[in-house]
Design an enzyme around this catalytic site. Structure first.
Site, short mmCIF file in Angstrom:
data_model
loop_
_atom_site.label_atom_id
_atom_site.label_comp_id
_atom_site.label_asym_id
_atom_site.label_seq_id
_atom_site.Cartn_x
_atom_site.Cartn_y
_atom_site.Cartn_z
N ARG A 1 0.81 -1.21 0.00
CA ARG A 1 0.00 0.00 0.00
C ARG A 1 0.85 1.26 0.00
O ARG A 1 0.50 2.26 -0.65
CB ARG A 1 -0.89 -0.01 1.25
CG ARG A 1 -2.30 0.24 0.91
CD ARG A 1 -3.23 0.38 2.05
NE ARG A 1 -4.24 1.31 1.62
CZ ARG A 1 -5.32 0.97 0.94
NH1 ARG A 1 -5.57 -0.28 0.65
NH2 ARG A 1 -6.17 1.90 0.55
N ARG B 1 -10.71 4.40 -2.44
CA ARG B 1 -9.56 3.95 -1.65
C ARG B 1 -9.14 5.07 -0.73
O ARG B 1 -9.27 6.25 -1.07
CB ARG B 1 -8.38 3.63 -2.55
CG ARG B 1 -8.67 2.60 -3.60
CD ARG B 1 -7.77 1.41 -3.41
NE ARG B 1 -8.06 0.41 -4.41
CZ ARG B 1 -8.34 -0.85 -4.12
NH1 ARG B 1 -8.37 -1.28 -2.87
NH2 ARG B 1 -8.58 -1.73 -5.07
N ASN C 1 -12.56 15.73 -0.21
CA ASN C 1 -13.34 14.55 -0.56
C ASN C 1 -14.80 14.89 -0.39
O ASN C 1 -15.14 15.83 0.34
CB ASN C 1 -12.96 13.39 0.36
CG ASN C 1 -13.47 12.04 -0.13
OD1 ASN C 1 -14.14 11.94 -1.17
ND2 ASN C 1 -13.14 10.99 0.60
N THR C 2 -15.66 14.14 -1.04
CA THR C 2 -17.09 14.33 -0.86
C THR C 2 -17.70 13.02 -0.37
O THR C 2 -17.36 11.94 -0.85
CB THR C 2 -17.76 14.84 -2.15
OG1 THR C 2 -19.18 14.82 -1.96
CG2 THR C 2 -17.39 14.02 -3.36
N HIS C 3 -18.57 13.15 0.64
CA HIS C 3 -19.14 11.96 1.28
C HIS C 3 -20.67 12.10 1.32
O HIS C 3 -21.18 13.16 1.71
CB HIS C 3 -18.58 11.85 2.71
CG HIS C 3 -19.14 10.70 3.47
ND1 HIS C 3 -19.02 9.40 3.04
CD2 HIS C 3 -19.85 10.65 4.62
CE1 HIS C 3 -19.64 8.60 3.91
NE2 HIS C 3 -20.14 9.34 4.87
N ASP D 1 -7.99 13.93 5.91
CA ASP D 1 -6.92 13.63 6.86
C ASP D 1 -6.69 12.12 6.84
O ASP D 1 -7.15 11.43 5.92
CB ASP D 1 -7.25 14.19 8.26
CG ASP D 1 -8.47 13.52 8.88
OD1 ASP D 1 -8.98 12.52 8.31
OD2 ASP D 1 -8.91 13.99 9.94
N GLY E 1 -8.01 9.74 8.50
CA GLY E 1 -9.11 8.88 8.92
C GLY E 1 -10.11 8.60 7.80
O GLY E 1 -9.91 8.99 6.66
N ASP F 1 -13.36 9.58 6.41
CA ASP F 1 -14.38 10.65 6.38
C ASP F 1 -14.38 11.49 7.65
O ASP F 1 -15.43 11.92 8.12
CB ASP F 1 -15.78 10.05 6.13
CG ASP F 1 -15.84 9.27 4.83
OD1 ASP F 1 -15.18 9.66 3.86
OD2 ASP F 1 -16.54 8.23 4.79
C1 GRF Z 1 -20.74 9.93 -4.47
O1 GRF Z 1 -21.96 9.90 -3.78
C2 GRF Z 1 -19.58 10.00 -3.50
O2 GRF Z 1 -19.82 10.80 -2.41
C3 GRF Z 1 -19.47 8.55 -3.09
O3 GRF Z 1 -19.63 7.84 -4.29
C4 GRF Z 1 -20.47 8.61 -5.16
C5 GRF Z 1 -19.72 8.78 -6.46
O4 GRF Z 1 -20.58 9.10 -7.49
N1 GRF Z 1 -18.23 8.30 -2.40
P1 GRF Z 1 -20.05 9.45 -8.95
O5 GRF Z 1 -19.05 8.40 -9.36
O6 GRF Z 1 -19.42 10.83 -8.88
O7 GRF Z 1 -21.26 9.44 -9.82
#
Ligand code: GRF
Length: 204
Positions: free
Chosen positions: A69, A95, A111-113, A145, A147, A149
């Site tokens: 990794r 990942r 990042n987006t969650h 960071d 962790g 999310d």
């Molecule tokens: C998003 O909801 C993101 O937050 C999550 O996976 C999804 C990705 O969607 N981790 P896309 O590939 O951008 O359509």
């Protein structure tokens, strides 16, 4: 006066609709950021196809091609860094990036969650929100960071859970908000200076 746009490298594993939202936004010359490269941990993905269709350079750094990794993480940092990003956006990148990556781009990886952090971290935000029975969930954009999310929160948007929602319908409604929020947040981060104080992202 020509103002340089912020250089954004997007890492994605999946369908890439968040990536597409950024590509579409940056097709407007007034948008303050441009996607200069797209990387993936998968050899094939909708995200890579979307990048190619938009003539954006792509790269693949697949975990299975590396001895461990840490080596993969260093290679990912190198491949990403070769595009000289001002900002790195993980948009459905499935990942965890590691220390070498985060040290290379300090506080410049977001990042987006698909949940309202700190609730429901991990791979199944919409599923876990439904299982818990919450009435409101949403999406969170955060500075990455070490962790899962856990990083300082940059922006959040709420999405109501409807009585007849299942995981797919809820995730799809979250993603509509997520794409808007990502486009807006990347524009703001590209324009403003920001700093991290403890858990807080402080913007002017
Ligand atoms: C998003 O909801 C993101 O937050 C999550 O996976 C999804 C990705 O969607 N981790 P896309 O590939 O951008 O359509």
């Amino acid at each position: 006066m020509v103002v340089a746009r912020a250089r954004v490298v997007v890492l994605a594993s999946g369908g890439g609709t968040n990536l597409q939202a950024l590509i579409d936004a940056s097709s407007n010359a007034e948008y303050p950021a441009a996607v200069v490269a797209v990387g993936s941990d998968r050899r094939r993905s909708g995200a890579l196809d979307r990048a190619s269709a938009a003539d954006i350079p792509t790269f693949v750094t697949a975990l299975e091609d590396y001895a461990d990794r840490a080596t993969w993480d260093a290679a990912l940092a190198e491949a990403t860094g070769s595009h000289q990003p001002d900002l790195v956006v993980l948009a459905g990148f499935m990942r965890l990036v590691g220390p070498a990556f985060l040290e290379r781009f300090p506080n410049r990886v977001i990042n987006t969650h698909p949940a309202l952090s700190p609730a429901f971290p991990g791979m199944h935000g919409p599923r876990d929100a439904l299982a818990h029975g919450v009435k409101i969930t949403g999406c969170t954009i955060f500075v990455v960071d070490g962790g899962v999310d856990t990083g300082p929160i940059v922006a959040q948007a709420s999405v109501p859970i409807l009585d007849d929602d299942d995981e797919a319908s809820l995730h799809e409604r979250i993603k509509v908000r997520e794409r808007e929020l990502l486009v807006q947040t990347v524009a703001e981060l590209a324009t403003d200076t920001y700093r991290i104080e403890g858990r807080k992202v402080v913007r002017p």
